[in-house]
Design a protein around this motif. Structure first.
Motif, short mmCIF file in Angstrom:
data_model
loop_
_atom_site.label_atom_id
_atom_site.label_comp_id
_atom_site.label_asym_id
_atom_site.label_seq_id
_atom_site.Cartn_x
_atom_site.Cartn_y
_atom_site.Cartn_z
N ASP A 130 73.98 86.77 87.36
CA ASP A 130 72.05 87.57 86.17
C ASP A 130 71.38 88.30 88.38
O ASP A 130 71.09 87.74 88.60
CB ASP A 130 71.61 87.09 85.88
CG ASP A 130 72.55 86.01 84.57
OD1 ASP A 130 73.53 86.68 84.27
OD2 ASP A 130 72.14 85.30 83.68
N ASP A 220 59.05 83.19 81.45
CA ASP A 220 60.71 82.35 81.14
C ASP A 220 61.85 82.83 80.99
O ASP A 220 62.12 83.54 79.95
CB ASP A 220 60.19 81.57 79.49
CG ASP A 220 60.51 80.56 79.65
OD1 ASP A 220 61.74 79.89 80.28
OD2 ASP A 220 60.79 80.17 77.85
N TYR A 221 62.24 82.72 81.95
CA TYR A 221 63.89 83.71 82.08
C TYR A 221 64.68 83.03 81.27
O TYR A 221 65.42 83.30 80.29
CB TYR A 221 64.24 83.51 83.24
CG TYR A 221 63.36 84.78 84.14
CD1 TYR A 221 63.74 86.20 84.18
CD2 TYR A 221 62.46 84.10 85.22
CE1 TYR A 221 62.55 87.01 84.67
CE2 TYR A 221 61.58 84.74 85.63
CZ TYR A 221 61.55 86.41 85.44
OH TYR A 221 61.18 87.51 86.78
N THR A 222 64.07 81.56 80.95
CA THR A 222 65.60 80.96 80.14
C THR A 222 65.48 80.84 78.13
O THR A 222 66.35 81.78 77.31
CB THR A 222 65.48 79.49 80.12
OG1 THR A 222 64.03 79.21 79.58
CG2 THR A 222 65.28 79.30 81.65
N LYS A 227 69.84 82.74 83.64
CA LYS A 227 70.24 82.34 84.11
C LYS A 227 69.98 82.01 85.85
O LYS A 227 71.26 82.62 86.02
CB LYS A 227 70.52 80.70 83.34
CG LYS A 227 72.11 80.93 83.30
CD LYS A 227 72.66 79.99 83.19
CE LYS A 227 74.20 80.15 82.35
NZ LYS A 227 74.61 79.65 81.32
N ASP A 228 70.35 81.14 86.39
CA ASP A 228 70.69 81.67 88.19
C ASP A 228 70.94 82.92 88.65
O ASP A 228 71.44 82.99 89.54
CB ASP A 228 72.30 80.91 88.13
CG ASP A 228 72.71 80.48 89.75
OD1 ASP A 228 71.81 80.17 90.29
OD2 ASP A 228 74.10 80.57 89.64
N GLY A 251 62.16 79.52 87.81
CA GLY A 251 63.22 79.52 87.56
C GLY A 251 64.24 80.77 88.15
O GLY A 251 65.74 80.57 88.46
N SER A 253 66.78 81.89 90.90
CA SER A 253 67.69 81.24 92.11
C SER A 253 67.55 81.94 93.70
O SER A 253 67.90 81.02 94.67
CB SER A 253 68.92 81.26 91.67
OG SER A 253 70.22 81.14 92.63
#
Length: 481
Positions: A130, A220-222, A227-228, A251, A253
């Motif tokens: 991502d 809030d990317y989740t 993710k990652d 969050g 990476s």
């Protein structure tokens, strides 16, 4: 039959061959994640004429034209092999075979040259990584185009979101329109639609979430299934570790900055020092477009001739940081009209050399002039060498560097006597050596280095992101060290 008829018949024959190349190149890319190159230029998603022109261009750097009749047998040979994810240069295969095929057939030679990408040696196709773009200006939109282009195989990098400040009225429609059409780089190659209800731009089937925020720590990317992710900050708002760490708090990476980093943020020029990136490094910079333009040829010259000192004078296209008409600006001269003036300004590229080439102890100074063109710049690199040489020797050396060295994706070479700045719009190289303008006198050498300060630089950024994400696949035949 006249000579003209012969030429036209030959052209139609080559057109037919190039046309038959397209489905083979596409299938290798989609099904095996193989990117077919011709002297470092990708042939994926290229038209018949583009494929022929790319072959024709080889004459300028290799000294003789390369024909599709020569490269097609190597392309066909690739289809018989159990290939894994890789980049395979059929131009290099053909040129190397022409020089010394070792008595092997094309099929045998090809299998041997790309053995590292076949059978038990091949690497596994990796899951997509991502990517988030923080900012969507000139560089951000070109990065989006490149990421969408490279998503064709379904692996590698996947653009999931862009983060911007909310604009007034039809914000997402206007941003999609800027992605669709560009006054310099032309129309987007594909289709773009807008899902206003869900704040999404869909480009060539890629759903890109548009997130509105002015504070990296609040995203809030989740919530979007991201993710990652690797985040590319192209705003230039934060350039030190403390400021860029705000993205990590949300969050993310890894963070890649598209401007020179400050403090202890590593400044990376792909092809030169990208292999020094530590696996646990979470924040890094891709330096500036000018640093990327001068460092690869500077390294090449230092490796071969040694460099005692140097000066770089950059004639740079104007940017959004300048005013269209005279108005207040925090800088002394950048407030004057960019479209009407040559503007002397500072450049940090010379000082950035030390970060990218720490073993080069030669002092490098620099200055810059902004000029009224919207894209493509030229760096004039004046060097005092450790030994005397000749113009012919330097040009032969740099031509070979552009063809067969580890820097061949960074350094291009052109001998056209009538080349001007607009000819290099869309160049994917960090730097293009202008052979006709090169001057050498004993231990003094002056190189004229063109660079698309928007697109060429964006390609360098993507290469760094591919490297840190683990989706930078090996190239065959391997370049000479």
């Amino acid at each position: 039959m006249t000579v003209n008829d012969d030429s036209f018949t030959n052209w139609m024959h080559r057109e037919e061959i190039a046309e038959s190349m397209i489905p083979i190149i596409g299938k290798l890319h989609r099904e095996q994640d193989v990117n077919v190159l011709l002297h470092s230029r990708s042939l994926v998603n290229k038209s018949v004429v583009s494929i022929l022109k790319t072959h024709r261009f080889a004459r300028q750097i290799a000294g003789e034209e390369l024909s599709v009749t020569e490269t097609m047998p190597f392309l066909r040979a690739l289809t018989t092999l159990d290939l894994g994810p890789s980049q395979i240069d059929i131009g290099m295969l053909a040129a190397t075979y022409r020089a010394d095929g070792g008595g092997l057939s094309v099929e045998e030679f090809t299998a041997e040259a790309v053995a590292g990408a076949t059978g038990d040696n091949k690497i596994e196709r990796r899951a997509s990584r991502d990517v988030v773009l923080y900012g969507f200006g000139r560089i951000g939109r070109l990065l989006a185009r490149l990421l969408i282009e490279k998503a064709g195989s379904g692996n590698g990098l996947r653009l999931r979101a862009i983060v911007v400040r909310k604009g007034s009225g039809q914000d997402i429609v206007k941003r999609a329109s800027l992605l669709r059409r560009d006054s310099i780089h032309g129309q987007f190659q594909g289709t773009i639609t807008v899902d206003e209800a869900n704040s999404k731009i869909i480009a060539n089937g890629n759903e890109i979430q548009v997130i509105y925020s002015d504070d990296p720590t609040t995203v809030d990317y989740t919530a979007y299934g991201i993710k990652d992710a690797i985040l590319i900050d192209n705003t230039g708002r934060w350039r030190d570790r403390e400021g860029l760490s705000k993205h990590l708090q949300a969050g993310i990476s890894k963070v890649v900055l598209t401007a020179p980093g400050k403090g202890d943020v590593p400044n990376i020029v792909h092809g030169v020092n990208h292999d020094t990136i530590k696996p646990d490094e979470r924040i890094l910079s891709c330096a500036s477009c000018t640093t990327n333009a001068i460092v690869p040829p500077l390294k090449a010259m230092a490796d071969e001739y040694g460099v005692l000192r140097g000066h770089v004078e950059t004639v740079h296209s104007y940017t959004n940081d300048q005013n269209l008409l005279d108005n207040y600006h925090s800088s002394d001269r950048r407030g004057r009209s960019a479209a009407l003036n040559m503007v002397i300004t500072e450049t940090g590229a010379a000082s950035a050399v030390a970060k990218a080439l720490p073993d080069l102890h030669a002092p490098i100074t620099g200055s810059s002039i902004r000029v009224p063109v919207p894209d493509v710049s030229i760096a004039i690199l004046s060097l005092r060498l450790e030994r005397e040489t000749t113009r012919e020797e330097v040009l032969d050396y740099l031509r070979n560097v552009s063809l067969a060295s580890p820097l061949k994706r960074q350094i291009d070479f052109i001998s056209a006597p009538d080349a001007v700045s607009s000819d290099f719009i869309g160049s994917r190289h960090a730097s293009i050596v202008d052979a006709g303008a090169t001057k050498v006198d004993g231990d003094n050498a002056i190189l004229y280095l063109w660079y698309d300060n928007e697109f060429g630089y964006s390609c360098q950024v993507i290469r760094v992101v591919q490297h840190v994400s683990g989706v930078e696949y090996p190239t065959y035949p391997a370049p000479a060290v």
